[in-house]
Design a protein around this motif. Structure first.
Motif, PDB file in Angstrom:
ATOM      1  N   GLU A 193       0.797  -1.131  -0.145  1.00  0.00           N
ATOM      2  CA  GLU A 193      -0.099   0.092   0.038  1.00  0.00           C
ATOM      3  C   GLU A 193       0.714   1.292  -0.150  1.00  0.00           C
ATOM      4  O   GLU A 193       0.581   2.328  -0.691  1.00  0.00           O
ATOM      5  CB  GLU A 193      -1.000   0.127   1.001  1.00  0.00           C
ATOM      6  N   GLN A 194       2.116   1.215   0.727  1.00  0.00           N
ATOM      7  CA  GLN A 194       2.589   2.540   0.687  1.00  0.00           C
ATOM      8  C   GLN A 194       3.599   2.445  -0.503  1.00  0.00           C
ATOM      9  O   GLN A 194       4.048   3.933  -0.689  1.00  0.00           O
ATOM     10  CB  GLN A 194       3.679   2.272   2.064  1.00  0.00           C
ATOM     11  N   ASN A 195       3.926   1.670  -1.193  1.00  0.00           N
ATOM     12  CA  ASN A 195       4.983   1.687  -2.192  1.00  0.00           C
ATOM     13  C   ASN A 195       4.073   1.518  -3.766  1.00  0.00           C
ATOM     14  O   ASN A 195       4.854   1.957  -4.661  1.00  0.00           O
ATOM     15  CB  ASN A 195       6.069   0.763  -2.131  1.00  0.00           C
ATOM     16  N   ALA A 196       3.020   1.001  -3.699  1.00  0.00           N
ATOM     17  CA  ALA A 196       1.996   0.756  -4.945  1.00  0.00           C
ATOM     18  C   ALA A 196       0.771   1.317  -4.639  1.00  0.00           C
ATOM     19  O   ALA A 196       0.450   2.257  -4.432  1.00  0.00           O
ATOM     20  CB  ALA A 196       2.353  -0.470  -5.246  1.00  0.00           C
ATOM     21  N   SER A 197      -0.176   0.105  -4.528  1.00  0.00           N
ATOM     22  CA  SER A 197      -1.429   0.387  -4.204  1.00  0.00           C
ATOM     23  C   SER A 197      -2.231  -1.086  -3.964  1.00  0.00           C
ATOM     24  O   SER A 197      -1.757  -2.247  -4.607  1.00  0.00           O
ATOM     25  CB  SER A 197      -2.237   1.018  -5.322  1.00  0.00           C
ATOM     26  N   LEU A 198      -3.364  -1.042  -3.360  1.00  0.00           N
ATOM     27  CA  LEU A 198      -4.097  -2.227  -2.911  1.00  0.00           C
ATOM     28  C   LEU A 198      -5.488  -2.038  -3.834  1.00  0.00           C
ATOM     29  O   LEU A 198      -6.313  -2.901  -3.679  1.00  0.00           O
ATOM     30  CB  LEU A 198      -4.611  -2.479  -1.615  1.00  0.00           C
ATOM     31  N   ALA A 199      -5.838  -0.837  -4.461  1.00  0.00           N
ATOM     32  CA  ALA A 199      -7.054  -0.866  -5.063  1.00  0.00           C
ATOM     33  C   ALA A 199      -7.138  -0.899  -6.621  1.00  0.00           C
ATOM     34  O   ALA A 199      -6.135  -0.315  -7.226  1.00  0.00           O
ATOM     35  CB  ALA A 199      -7.417   0.928  -4.611  1.00  0.00           C
ATOM     36  N   GLY A 200      -8.044  -1.345  -7.046  1.00  0.00           N
ATOM     37  CA  GLY A 200      -8.240  -1.622  -8.419  1.00  0.00           C
ATOM     38  C   GLY A 200      -8.303  -0.123  -9.262  1.00  0.00           C
ATOM     39  O   GLY A 200      -7.885  -0.149 -10.270  1.00  0.00           O
ATOM     40  N   ALA A 201      -9.171   0.642  -8.400  1.00  0.00           N
ATOM     41  CA  ALA A 201      -9.184   1.800  -9.246  1.00  0.00           C
ATOM     42  C   ALA A 201      -8.104   2.789  -9.142  1.00  0.00           C
ATOM     43  O   ALA A 201      -7.877   3.812  -9.906  1.00  0.00           O
ATOM     44  CB  ALA A 201     -10.289   2.633  -8.076  1.00  0.00           C
ATOM     45  N   VAL A 202      -7.155   2.389  -8.714  1.00  0.00           N
ATOM     46  CA  VAL A 202      -5.646   3.270  -8.783  1.00  0.00           C
ATOM     47  C   VAL A 202      -4.628   2.424  -9.307  1.00  0.00           C
ATOM     48  O   VAL A 202      -3.867   2.963 -10.308  1.00  0.00           O
ATOM     49  CB  VAL A 202      -5.164   3.261  -7.307  1.00  0.00           C
ATOM     50  N   GLY A 203      -4.461   0.907  -9.296  1.00  0.00           N
ATOM     51  CA  GLY A 203      -3.522   0.541  -9.960  1.00  0.00           C
ATOM     52  C   GLY A 203      -3.956  -0.876 -10.880  1.00  0.00           C
ATOM     53  O   GLY A 203      -3.206  -1.628 -11.176  1.00  0.00           O
ATOM     54  N   GLY A 204      -5.208  -1.069 -11.019  1.00  0.00           N
ATOM     55  CA  GLY A 204      -5.855  -2.192 -11.721  1.00  0.00           C
ATOM     56  C   GLY A 204      -5.882  -3.310 -11.007  1.00  0.00           C
ATOM     57  O   GLY A 204      -5.613  -3.362  -9.681  1.00  0.00           O
ATOM     58  N   CYS A 205      -6.329  -4.487 -11.517  1.00  0.00           N
ATOM     59  CA  CYS A 205      -6.613  -5.744 -10.699  1.00  0.00           C
ATOM     60  C   CYS A 205      -5.277  -6.292 -10.296  1.00  0.00           C
ATOM     61  O   CYS A 205      -5.420  -6.945  -9.475  1.00  0.00           O
ATOM     62  CB  CYS A 205      -7.422  -6.731 -11.630  1.00  0.00           C
ATOM     63  N   GLN A 206      -4.198  -6.172 -10.857  1.00  0.00           N
ATOM     64  CA  GLN A 206      -2.814  -6.383 -10.457  1.00  0.00           C
ATOM     65  C   GLN A 206      -2.615  -6.033  -8.876  1.00  0.00           C
ATOM     66  O   GLN A 206      -2.205  -6.451  -8.101  1.00  0.00           O
ATOM     67  CB  GLN A 206      -1.686  -5.804 -11.350  1.00  0.00           C
ATOM     68  N   ALA A 207      -3.207  -4.689  -8.528  1.00  0.00           N
ATOM     69  CA  ALA A 207      -3.114  -4.077  -7.380  1.00  0.00           C
ATOM     70  C   ALA A 207      -3.924  -4.698  -6.428  1.00  0.00           C
ATOM     71  O   ALA A 207      -3.936  -4.660  -5.056  1.00  0.00           O
ATOM     72  CB  ALA A 207      -3.313  -2.603  -7.367  1.00  0.00           C
ATOM     73  N   GLU A 208      -5.247  -5.497  -6.768  1.00  0.00           N
ATOM     74  CA  GLU A 208      -6.331  -5.744  -5.966  1.00  0.00           C
ATOM     75  C   GLU A 208      -6.095  -7.368  -5.811  1.00  0.00           C
ATOM     76  O   GLU A 208      -5.762  -7.930  -4.684  1.00  0.00           O
ATOM     77  CB  GLU A 208      -7.564  -5.350  -6.561  1.00  0.00           C
ATOM     78  N   THR A 209      -6.521  -8.069  -6.655  1.00  0.00           N
ATOM     79  CA  THR A 209      -6.259  -9.613  -6.586  1.00  0.00           C
ATOM     80  C   THR A 209      -4.847  -9.752  -6.432  1.00  0.00           C
ATOM     81  O   THR A 209      -4.484 -10.676  -5.880  1.00  0.00           O
ATOM     82  CB  THR A 209      -6.991 -10.258  -7.606  1.00  0.00           C
ATOM     83  N   GLY A 210      -4.149  -9.071  -7.400  1.00  0.00           N
ATOM     84  CA  GLY A 210      -2.547  -9.228  -7.006  1.00  0.00           C
ATOM     85  C   GLY A 210      -1.967  -9.407  -5.828  1.00  0.00           C
ATOM     86  O   GLY A 210      -1.227 -10.061  -5.325  1.00  0.00           O
ATOM     87  N   SER A 211      -2.391  -8.100  -5.064  1.00  0.00           N
ATOM     88  CA  SER A 211      -1.836  -7.873  -3.688  1.00  0.00           C
ATOM     89  C   SER A 211      -2.581  -9.007  -2.931  1.00  0.00           C
ATOM     90  O   SER A 211      -1.556  -9.541  -1.910  1.00  0.00           O
ATOM     91  CB  SER A 211      -2.246  -6.675  -3.173  1.00  0.00           C
ATOM     92  N   ALA A 212      -3.489  -9.311  -3.127  1.00  0.00           N
ATOM     93  CA  ALA A 212      -4.403 -10.421  -2.056  1.00  0.00           C
ATOM     94  C   ALA A 212      -3.641 -11.674  -2.417  1.00  0.00           C
ATOM     95  O   ALA A 212      -3.356 -12.630  -1.263  1.00  0.00           O
ATOM     96  CB  ALA A 212      -5.753 -10.678  -2.364  1.00  0.00           C
ATOM     97  N   ALA A 213      -3.204 -12.047  -3.403  1.00  0.00           N
ATOM     98  CA  ALA A 213      -2.381 -13.283  -3.729  1.00  0.00           C
ATOM     99  C   ALA A 213      -1.314 -13.307  -3.389  1.00  0.00           C
ATOM    100  O   ALA A 213      -0.740 -14.181  -2.651  1.00  0.00           O
ATOM    101  CB  ALA A 213      -2.480 -13.484  -5.133  1.00  0.00           C
ATOM    102  N   ALA A 214      -0.577 -12.130  -3.142  1.00  0.00           N
ATOM    103  CA  ALA A 214       0.925 -12.010  -2.626  1.00  0.00           C
ATOM    104  C   ALA A 214       0.675 -12.021  -0.980  1.00  0.00           C
ATOM    105  O   ALA A 214       1.736 -12.803  -0.451  1.00  0.00           O
ATOM    106  CB  ALA A 214       1.550 -10.585  -2.891  1.00  0.00           C
TER     107      ALA A 214
END
Length: 300
Positions: free
Chosen positions: A155-176
Motif C-alpha cells: 500500500e505504501q509503495n504501490a496500491s491495493l485498489a483496482g481503481a488506482v492500480g488495476g486488478c494487479q493491485a487488488e487481486t494481485g496484492s491479495a494473492a501475494a
C-alpha cells in the motif's frame, strides 16, 4: 508498520536484528495503532478468520445468485462437476475462493482483505492450507498478521485498489498476501516468504481492472479463484528455494509503476477491457434498466 519500516528489506533487517518472527512487529503495530491489548488483537484476528471461514461455508451451501444475474452459484457448480480437471485439493481451493467472493457479490458478510473485490482469496487460501496441513488457528492467525504486513508495504509503495492500480493491485496484492502467509505458516524462512510475494507479483503484473457493468462480479470472481491458485503455486516455488531474481521491493516498485502508467479505462471505470465488449455493454444496459425500475417515482 510505517513506524518501523516502509519496505521488505527493512522488515527483514528488523527481524534479523531482534530475532522476532515476521508477525511480531505487525502485532506491535496493531497494538499501537488501535490502542488495544495483545489479547484484544488476537481476538479480533480470530473473529476475522471466523468470518472468512463462514464466507467459504456460505458460498458453498447457500444460494449465491446476485441481483444482476451474472453470479449464479458458480462455486457449487464447480464442486459438483462430474468432470474433474484438478486434483481434489486444488478443486477445493478454487471453489472456496470463488464461493467466498460470491458471498461478497451477493451482499453477504466478508473480510475485505485487502479489499472486498479480492475477499475470496485469503479465505480460500487459508482454509485450504489449514485443512491440508492440520494447522492450528493460532498458526493461521500469525499468517494473517504476516499477510497484513505484506499489504501495508504494498500500500505504501504501490496500491491495493483496482481503481488506482488495476486488478494487479487488488487481486494481485491479495494473492501475494496469501502466498507469503502460506510459506510463513509452513515454516519457510524470511527469504522464502518474501520470495513468494515477489513471484506472485511477477505472475499478476499488468492485470487490468475491467468489471462488467461496473459491478465487482465479472471477471472479479473467477480472478479470485485464479489468484488463489497463483498464491499456492508461487508459495511452492518459493519454499523450494527458487530465486525470484528480481527482489521483492523492486517487484512492488514495478507494480506501482505499471499501475501509474495504466490507462484510466483499465482501472475500475468499466470503460475498457471486458466491460467494453459487446456483451458487456448489453449487460450494463440491462442492469441500469433494472435499477431505474426499482427507483420510486418523484412524486412518492
Amino acid at each position: 508498520m510505517s513506524l518501523l519500516f516502509t519496505d521488505f528489506a527493512s522488515w527483514q533487517a528488523h527481524c534479523a536484528a531482534t530475532g522476532e518472527p515476521l508477525y511480531q512487529p505487525v502485532l506491535a503495530y496493531e497494538i499501537e495503532q488501535k490502542g488495544r491489548s495483545e489479547e484484544e488483537i488476537w481476538n479480533g484476528l480470530q473473529r476475522a478468520y471466523d468470518v472468512m471461514r463462514d464466507a467459504v461455508q456460505t458460498g458453498l451451501t447457500q444460494d449465491m445468485t446476485s441481483r444482476s444475474g451474472m453470479v449464479n452459484n458458480g462455486a457449487k457448480k464447480i464442486a459438483a462437476s462430474p468432470v474433474t480437471v484438478l486434483s481434489p485439493e486444488f478443486k477445493q481451493l478454487v471453489t472456496r475462493a470463488m464461493g467466498a467472493k460470491e458471498v461478497n457479490s451477493c451482499m453477504g458478510r466478508v473480510v475485505a482483505a485487502p479489499t472486498a473485490g479480492a475477499s475470496g482469496i485469503l479465505p480460500g487460501v487459508l482454509v485450504t492450507l489449514q485443512e491440508l496441513h492440520q494447522l492450528t488457528d493460532r498458526q493461521v492467525l500469525e499468517g494473517l498478521l504476516v499477510a497484513a504486513g505484506i499489504a501495508l508495504i504494498i500500500e505504501q509503495n504501490a496500491s491495493l485498489a483496482g481503481a488506482v492500480g488495476g486488478c494487479q493491485a487488488e487481486t494481485g496484492s491479495a494473492a501475494a498476501m496469501g502466498s507469503g502467509a502460506i510459506v510463513y505458516c509452513l515454516g519457510g524462512d524470511v527469504d522464502q516468504t518474501f520470495a513468494a510475494v515477489a513471484i506472485t507479483i511477477q505472475c499478476m503484473l499488468g492485470l487490468i481492472c475491467d468489471p462488467v457493468a461496473g459491478l465487482v462480479e465479472v471477471p472479479c470472481i473467477v480472478r479470485n479463484a485464479s489468484a488463489a491458485a497463483i498464491a499456492f503455486s508461487s508459495a511452492q516455488i518459493a519454499i523450494a528455494g527458487v530465486n525470484p531474481v528480481i527482489p521483492v521491493d523492486q517487484c512492488v516498485a514495478a507494480l506501482g509503476e505499471v499501475g501509474q502508467s495504466m490507462e484510466t479505462r483499465y482501472k475500475e471505470t468499466a470503460l475498457g477491457g471486458l466491460a467494453n465488449t459487446t456483451r458487456g455493454r448489453e449487460i450494463e444496459k440491462m442492469v441500469l434498466v433494472q435499477d431505474v425500475q426499482i427507483l420510486p417515482d418523484e412524486g412518492e
